[in-house]
Design a protein around this motif. Sequence first.
Motif, PDB file in Angstrom:
ATOM      1  N   GLU A  63       0.832  -1.201   0.000  1.00  0.00           N
ATOM      2  CA  GLU A  63       0.000   0.000   0.000  1.00  0.00           C
ATOM      3  C   GLU A  63       0.869   1.254   0.000  1.00  0.00           C
ATOM      4  OE1 GLU A  63      -2.325  -0.574   3.478  1.00  0.00           O
ATOM      5  OE2 GLU A  63      -3.716  -1.996   2.534  1.00  0.00           O
ATOM      6  N   LEU A  64       1.956   1.231   0.769  1.00  0.00           N
ATOM      7  CA  LEU A  64       2.864   2.368   0.801  1.00  0.00           C
ATOM      8  C   LEU A  64       3.508   2.578  -0.567  1.00  0.00           C
ATOM      9  CD1 LEU A  64       4.401   4.575   2.322  1.00  0.00           C
ATOM     10  CD2 LEU A  64       6.084   2.841   2.990  1.00  0.00           C
ATOM     11  N   TYR A  65       3.903   1.479  -1.203  1.00  0.00           N
ATOM     12  CA  TYR A  65       4.497   1.578  -2.540  1.00  0.00           C
ATOM     13  C   TYR A  65       3.509   2.187  -3.531  1.00  0.00           C
ATOM     14  CZ  TYR A  65       6.429   0.254  -7.064  1.00  0.00           C
ATOM     15  OH  TYR A  65       6.905   0.291  -8.347  1.00  0.00           O
ATOM     16  N   MET A  66       2.256   1.770  -3.462  1.00  0.00           N
ATOM     17  CA  MET A  66       1.257   2.293  -4.378  1.00  0.00           C
ATOM     18  C   MET A  66       1.067   3.795  -4.178  1.00  0.00           C
ATOM     19  SD  MET A  66      -2.653   1.001  -5.059  1.00  0.00           S
ATOM     20  CE  MET A  66      -3.181   1.396  -3.374  1.00  0.00           C
ATOM     21  N   LEU A  67       1.016   4.224  -2.924  1.00  0.00           N
ATOM     22  CA  LEU A  67       0.856   5.649  -2.634  1.00  0.00           C
ATOM     23  C   LEU A  67       2.056   6.442  -3.125  1.00  0.00           C
ATOM     24  CD1 LEU A  67      -0.674   5.523   0.968  1.00  0.00           C
ATOM     25  CD2 LEU A  67      -1.842   6.111  -1.169  1.00  0.00           C
ATOM     26  N   LEU A  68       3.259   5.909  -2.911  1.00  0.00           N
ATOM     27  CA  LEU A  68       4.469   6.604  -3.359  1.00  0.00           C
ATOM     28  C   LEU A  68       4.534   6.659  -4.880  1.00  0.00           C
ATOM     29  CD1 LEU A  68       7.141   5.216  -0.849  1.00  0.00           C
ATOM     30  CD2 LEU A  68       6.141   7.516  -0.907  1.00  0.00           C
ATOM     31  N   SER A  69       4.111   5.579  -5.535  1.00  0.00           N
ATOM     32  CA  SER A  69       4.105   5.560  -7.001  1.00  0.00           C
ATOM     33  C   SER A  69       3.152   6.608  -7.550  1.00  0.00           C
ATOM     34  CB  SER A  69       3.715   4.172  -7.510  1.00  0.00           C
ATOM     35  OG  SER A  69       4.671   3.209  -7.137  1.00  0.00           O
ATOM     36  N   LEU A  70       1.958   6.701  -6.965  1.00  0.00           N
ATOM     37  CA  LEU A  70       0.995   7.713  -7.396  1.00  0.00           C
ATOM     38  C   LEU A  70       1.533   9.116  -7.150  1.00  0.00           C
ATOM     39  CD1 LEU A  70      -2.338   6.102  -6.110  1.00  0.00           C
ATOM     40  CD2 LEU A  70      -1.563   6.292  -8.489  1.00  0.00           C
ATOM     41  N   ALA A  71       2.229   9.303  -6.019  1.00  0.00           N
ATOM     42  CA  ALA A  71       2.793  10.617  -5.711  1.00  0.00           C
ATOM     43  C   ALA A  71       3.893  10.984  -6.714  1.00  0.00           C
ATOM     44  CB  ALA A  71       3.351  10.623  -4.290  1.00  0.00           C
ATOM     45  N   VAL A  72       4.724   9.999  -7.064  1.00  0.00           N
ATOM     46  CA  VAL A  72       5.790  10.245  -8.046  1.00  0.00           C
ATOM     47  C   VAL A  72       5.185  10.606  -9.394  1.00  0.00           C
ATOM     48  CG1 VAL A  72       7.622   9.145  -9.393  1.00  0.00           C
ATOM     49  CG2 VAL A  72       7.542   8.839  -6.912  1.00  0.00           C
ATOM     50  N   PHE A  73       4.185   9.835  -9.813  1.00  0.00           N
ATOM     51  CA  PHE A  73       3.572  10.125 -11.109  1.00  0.00           C
ATOM     52  C   PHE A  73       2.891  11.489 -11.097  1.00  0.00           C
ATOM     53  CE2 PHE A  73       0.013   9.975 -14.120  1.00  0.00           C
ATOM     54  CZ  PHE A  73       0.748   9.784 -15.288  1.00  0.00           C
ATOM     55  N   ALA A  74       2.241  11.828  -9.998  1.00  0.00           N
ATOM     56  CA  ALA A  74       1.589  13.139  -9.899  1.00  0.00           C
ATOM     57  C   ALA A  74       2.617  14.256 -10.004  1.00  0.00           C
ATOM     58  CB  ALA A  74       0.809  13.239  -8.585  1.00  0.00           C
ATOM     59  N   ALA A  75       3.768  14.070  -9.359  1.00  0.00           N
ATOM     60  CA  ALA A  75       4.818  15.089  -9.425  1.00  0.00           C
ATOM     61  C   ALA A  75       5.371  15.222 -10.836  1.00  0.00           C
ATOM     62  CB  ALA A  75       5.936  14.739  -8.444  1.00  0.00           C
ATOM     63  N   VAL A  76       5.550  14.073 -11.509  1.00  0.00           N
ATOM     64  CA  VAL A  76       6.052  14.095 -12.882  1.00  0.00           C
ATOM     65  C   VAL A  76       5.041  14.776 -13.807  1.00  0.00           C
ATOM     66  CG1 VAL A  76       6.578  12.626 -14.867  1.00  0.00           C
ATOM     67  CG2 VAL A  76       7.571  12.108 -12.647  1.00  0.00           C
ATOM     68  N   ALA A  77       3.772  14.404 -13.672  1.00  0.00           N
ATOM     69  CA  ALA A  77       2.732  15.003 -14.511  1.00  0.00           C
ATOM     70  C   ALA A  77       2.642  16.509 -14.270  1.00  0.00           C
ATOM     71  CB  ALA A  77       1.388  14.334 -14.231  1.00  0.00           C
ATOM     72  N   ARG A  78       2.762  16.916 -13.030  1.00  0.00           N
ATOM     73  CA  ARG A  78       2.721  18.356 -12.702  1.00  0.00           C
ATOM     74  C   ARG A  78       3.874  19.081 -13.382  1.00  0.00           C
ATOM     75  NH1 ARG A  78       4.861  21.735  -8.653  1.00  0.00           N
ATOM     76  NH2 ARG A  78       3.444  23.443  -8.023  1.00  0.00           N
ATOM     77  N   GLN A  79       5.050  18.485 -13.365  1.00  0.00           N
ATOM     78  CA  GLN A  79       6.208  19.095 -14.017  1.00  0.00           C
ATOM     79  C   GLN A  79       5.981  19.226 -15.523  1.00  0.00           C
ATOM     80  OE1 GLN A  79       8.848  20.437 -12.757  1.00  0.00           O
ATOM     81  NE2 GLN A  79      10.169  20.684 -14.563  1.00  0.00           N
ATOM     82  N   LEU A  80       5.420  18.185 -16.126  1.00  0.00           N
ATOM     83  CA  LEU A  80       5.162  18.224 -17.567  1.00  0.00           C
ATOM     84  C   LEU A  80       4.117  19.269 -17.927  1.00  0.00           C
ATOM     85  CD1 LEU A  80       5.097  14.398 -18.400  1.00  0.00           C
ATOM     86  CD2 LEU A  80       6.928  16.017 -18.915  1.00  0.00           C
TER      87      LEU A  80
END
Length: 446
Positions: A291-308
């Motif tokens: 569950e922690l990995y899933m949350l961190l993965s979503l957070a990473v993707f959200a940060a990447v998408a925000r940057q793009l």
Amino acid sequence: MLPEPEAVSLREDGGQAAFAYVIATVMVVGMAAAVIFNYVMGVYLHRAYPYTTFLFKPEDHFRDFYNVYRDARRFKPGVSDNMVYSPVLHLFTDGLTLVPATVAFVLVVTSFLVSLLAVLWSWLTRPVRSTVARLQLVAVFALLSYPVLFAVDRGNLEMVVFVLLALFFWLHYGRRSRLAWLPLSLAIAAKYYWATLLVVFLCDRSYRQALYAAVAAVAETLVSVLLLSWISGYSVVRVLHALVQTLNGHVEGTNTLFFAQHGHSLWGVVTVFDRWTNGSLQMMNMQRVRELYMLLSLAVFAAVARQLLRHRHDPWQVATVLVACALLLPFEDHDYTLIHLYLPLSLFMLTVRRGRLPWACALAFAVCLIPWAYHDFTFRRWLWDVSTSVLVYPAALVALIVLPLLVGPAPAQAGAGAGLGLGSDAVPRSGVGADGGGAASAGGDR
């Protein structure tokens, strides 16, 4: 804008063409080294699998296809309730059962190879002037590519997803078509993590296409469920239960090394770390870690998408980062999915400017296209076909997420608008409006 086709093709070999030559050289050397290593291990040192091949078990050739073909034929009450990946792919496989299995397999592989060759010839090798040199490069990228060999060897339906994504790239970047959402929606409905590419539309402010793709993916799934219910004799609820059962099976398998073998997911690295530390993460409750990995993965993707979305990037940068996220972050991603890197790599070849960071990106692409199974790990006296590759590929994919974000976009070129040579329409630069057929214009940072 992407440069006009003639402007690209007339550049001297040594600009973008240099990237193609270097990556092809790495592939030739890397494949030769892997073949020699496996040959020596098997013939001279008398080692057994997994040391004799960088692919999966030799006796298991094409089983990913024939197993799902069998499951699709048996999907009926009292026989089997195994669903093939997703309702859309199950329905597609159902259609294939109308012809003999071998014919169906040949159709899938042929469609994939034709699409791949079209991408390689029309996009990836186009900066090379010599026709002979282009043919040689196409041969290298198609025949000496580890993910291509692995995809065909497994017979995995990811080849079908590649065809859909190639069509999406062609329609969106090559034709700037209003129908680009359609193949993307099918790819998302087939393998859900390709929803990451919806950000492509958002970056280009093609908001309606993003909405169409998302809604269509849901609709295609529901229609597939209804058709499978009608074809199989199962109720709609039973078909949905079979889908949930399939997804749960994959979730439960994420704790096993079988799901890490021949894979490049970051979760595979977590699994290997757990085995190296004698199950330290399992003692902490593996479900909580998941569950922690899933949350961190979503957070990473959200940060990447925000940057793009916040800054202007070239198409190759957006596509590379998003495809790398789709390959790295899911719990399970086996090496046949690396074939999708050819799509952002093609954009990279056509539009990137030379520099240290682009050369580092080219090296990361090359690393993902050659075998790295030189040492198989042993856990508690058990030998698994989990090798050094499960660490090398994630590192390269992390580089393909970070490095493109550090490269400055090319300056907008007034009047450059012929796209990738697959159509006459202008191609939107990420961050420039392109929704609903509006004219793309050279814009600055948002």
